[in-house]
Design a protein around this motif. Sequence first.
Motif, PDB file in Angstrom:
ATOM      1  N   LEU A  86       7.249  -6.057 -23.006  1.00  0.00           N
ATOM      2  CA  LEU A  86       6.188  -5.417 -22.212  1.00  0.00           C
ATOM      3  C   LEU A  86       5.499  -6.410 -21.279  1.00  0.00           C
ATOM      4  O   LEU A  86       4.827  -6.014 -20.334  1.00  0.00           O
ATOM      5  N   SER A  89       6.199 -14.354 -19.068  1.00  0.00           N
ATOM      6  CA  SER A  89       5.989 -15.288 -17.978  1.00  0.00           C
ATOM      7  C   SER A  89       7.327 -15.320 -17.252  1.00  0.00           C
ATOM      8  O   SER A  89       8.335 -15.759 -17.809  1.00  0.00           O
ATOM      9  N   ILE A 113       0.167  -7.720  -8.728  1.00  0.00           N
ATOM     10  CA  ILE A 113       0.203  -6.625  -9.704  1.00  0.00           C
ATOM     11  C   ILE A 113       1.057  -7.093 -10.876  1.00  0.00           C
ATOM     12  O   ILE A 113       2.254  -7.369 -10.694  1.00  0.00           O
ATOM     13  N   GLY A 114       0.453  -7.221 -12.063  1.00  0.00           N
ATOM     14  CA  GLY A 114       1.158  -7.731 -13.235  1.00  0.00           C
ATOM     15  C   GLY A 114       0.703  -9.151 -13.536  1.00  0.00           C
ATOM     16  O   GLY A 114       1.463 -10.107 -13.379  1.00  0.00           O
ATOM     17  N   THR A 115      -0.542  -9.295 -13.995  1.00  0.00           N
ATOM     18  CA  THR A 115      -1.108 -10.633 -14.268  1.00  0.00           C
ATOM     19  C   THR A 115      -0.325 -11.352 -15.366  1.00  0.00           C
ATOM     20  O   THR A 115      -0.105 -12.557 -15.285  1.00  0.00           O
ATOM     21  N   LEU A 142      -4.321  -8.846 -22.059  1.00  0.00           N
ATOM     22  CA  LEU A 142      -3.660  -9.872 -21.237  1.00  0.00           C
ATOM     23  C   LEU A 142      -4.629 -10.414 -20.185  1.00  0.00           C
ATOM     24  O   LEU A 142      -4.656 -11.617 -19.899  1.00  0.00           O
TER      25      LEU A 142
HETATM   26  C1  LIG Z   1       6.801  -9.855 -15.829  1.00  0.00           C
HETATM   27  S1  LIG Z   1       5.198  -9.590 -16.422  1.00  0.00           S
HETATM   28  C2  LIG Z   1       4.163 -10.460 -15.279  1.00  0.00           C
HETATM   29  C3  LIG Z   1       4.311 -11.950 -15.256  1.00  0.00           C
HETATM   30  C4  LIG Z   1       3.117 -12.636 -14.676  1.00  0.00           C
HETATM   31  N1  LIG Z   1       3.016 -12.499 -13.254  1.00  0.00           N
HETATM   32  C5  LIG Z   1       3.058 -14.090 -15.074  1.00  0.00           C
HETATM   33  O1  LIG Z   1       2.978 -14.973 -14.227  1.00  0.00           O
HETATM   34  O2  LIG Z   1       3.009 -14.355 -16.274  1.00  0.00           O
HETATM   35  C6  LIG Z   1       4.883  -7.905 -15.905  1.00  0.00           C
HETATM   36  C7  LIG Z   1       3.471  -7.469 -16.151  1.00  0.00           C
HETATM   37  O3  LIG Z   1       3.258  -6.209 -15.512  1.00  0.00           O
HETATM   38  C8  LIG Z   1       2.276  -5.551 -16.267  1.00  0.00           C
HETATM   39  N2  LIG Z   1       2.235  -4.124 -15.908  1.00  0.00           N
HETATM   40  C9  LIG Z   1       3.058  -3.117 -16.309  1.00  0.00           C
HETATM   41  N3  LIG Z   1       2.630  -1.948 -15.819  1.00  0.00           N
HETATM   42  C10 LIG Z   1       1.538  -2.216 -15.059  1.00  0.00           C
HETATM   43  C11 LIG Z   1       0.649  -1.407 -14.293  1.00  0.00           C
HETATM   44  N4  LIG Z   1       0.799  -0.087 -14.208  1.00  0.00           N
HETATM   45  N5  LIG Z   1      -0.365  -2.026 -13.652  1.00  0.00           N
HETATM   46  C12 LIG Z   1      -0.549  -3.369 -13.739  1.00  0.00           C
HETATM   47  N6  LIG Z   1       0.259  -4.177 -14.464  1.00  0.00           N
HETATM   48  C13 LIG Z   1       1.280  -3.605 -15.116  1.00  0.00           C
HETATM   49  C14 LIG Z   1       2.708  -5.803 -17.699  1.00  0.00           C
HETATM   50  O4  LIG Z   1       1.648  -5.581 -18.613  1.00  0.00           O
HETATM   51  C15 LIG Z   1       3.140  -7.259 -17.614  1.00  0.00           C
HETATM   52  O5  LIG Z   1       2.116  -8.119 -17.995  1.00  0.00           O
END
Ligand SMILES: C[S@@+](CC[C@H](N)C(=O)[O-])C[C@H]1O[C@@H](n2cnc3c(N)ncnc32)[C@H](O)[C@@H]1O
Length: 379
Positions: A86, A89, A113-115, A142
Amino acid sequence: MSEWRQLASALADELVSAGKLRSPEWIAAVRDTPRHLFVPHYLEPDGCGGWRRVDTVTSGIASVYENVGRYTLVGPDPHGWGDGPLSSSSTPGLMTRMLESLDIRDGHRVLEIGTGTGYNAALLCHRLGADLVVSVDVEPDLITAARTRLATLGFTPTLVARDGADDLADHGPFDRIIATCSVPDIPRAWINQLAADGLLVVDLQPSTAAGNLVLLRRTEDGAAGRFLPGWATFMPLRRAGEVPRSPTALDVTAPRRKSGIGYREPWTEPVWWFLASLVLPSGVIFGRFGEGLFLDAADGSRAEIVPHSDGADVAEYGPTRLWSSIEKLHQEWVGHGRPGWERLGVTVTRRTQRVWLDDDMAGPSWSLGPIAQDEISKP
Ligand SMILES: C[S@@+](CC[C@H](N)C(=O)[O-])C[C@H]1O[C@@H](n2cnc3c(N)ncnc32)[C@H](O)[C@@H]1O
């Protein structure tokens, strides 16, 4: 030099040699950002269908300075088959490739989008200053963890816990948007929040593993651009209330016929699988069973493909003949000379979203999720 600084420098050197990192500003960001702070532990498949936790502090920090993505949160996967990733990094070289594709300049205001862990937000803060960085994640925990980690480095960007597909116009407009989760089509809020001539990079993925990174530039009435070379895949953007779906069983009376394209797992050929996903109903899931494979759509359609010495047999059931659509698209793809990503682009207008081949106006095109008229505002 401390251990993490040596490791971060080595990672930057590796990315430079691999052609995934070029500009001095982003090289400095990678060298100066302690990734182990953002990935204190991660999860690996344990080989028995579960997950094993690796504690970075006790096992050594070197593994998080490899050019490898690390899963950091697992939960029910959308196929209903137990826990899947889910959050993570993302692979550092993928992050730097996306950041550099955005041509980020001093003074740009950026939305992520996706911290997730906050690592990518830290790279952005290093490059631009935290005041210009906004990052959103759907998981409040998160966001809390990322806020603490970023503050340790003296960064206090705007972090928001909510669905990133929603309107964040209060914090915009943004010169650049980077999405680190995939979308089946481009959320109109992102286009509306993008400043005139602004850039957006996202993994466009109508079905699982069917997509790639597309770089879109804001236009008068929407956005347009092309896919980036290479291939990348992100976990999907999750919408509130989304329920994992389990595959249905095939009607055993469904007639069998010979597959026109033999036995192939379409998702192993990304461009063709992407194009096929544009003509399939939404929410197609797939997998292997015994010797064969199945595809299963939200509208109740299902196809099973079983290999044999002379090709493969297909059984299809439900309102859409899934494998027939895939066969037709395969023929079209071969007819167009088996195009790669570099020949594909995307245009979003007030009325439509479409994927096109070679030429926005003259080439063949396939429709993505429609956008209602007037939903896109002027930049
Ligand atoms: C691949 S990870 C992000 C990696 C991050 N950029 C990093 O540097 O660690 C994808 C992220 O997208 C988030 N995510 C999924 N659906 C989302 C939504 N509708 N809005 C915002 N974030 C979302 C997930 O919770 C997850 O933390």
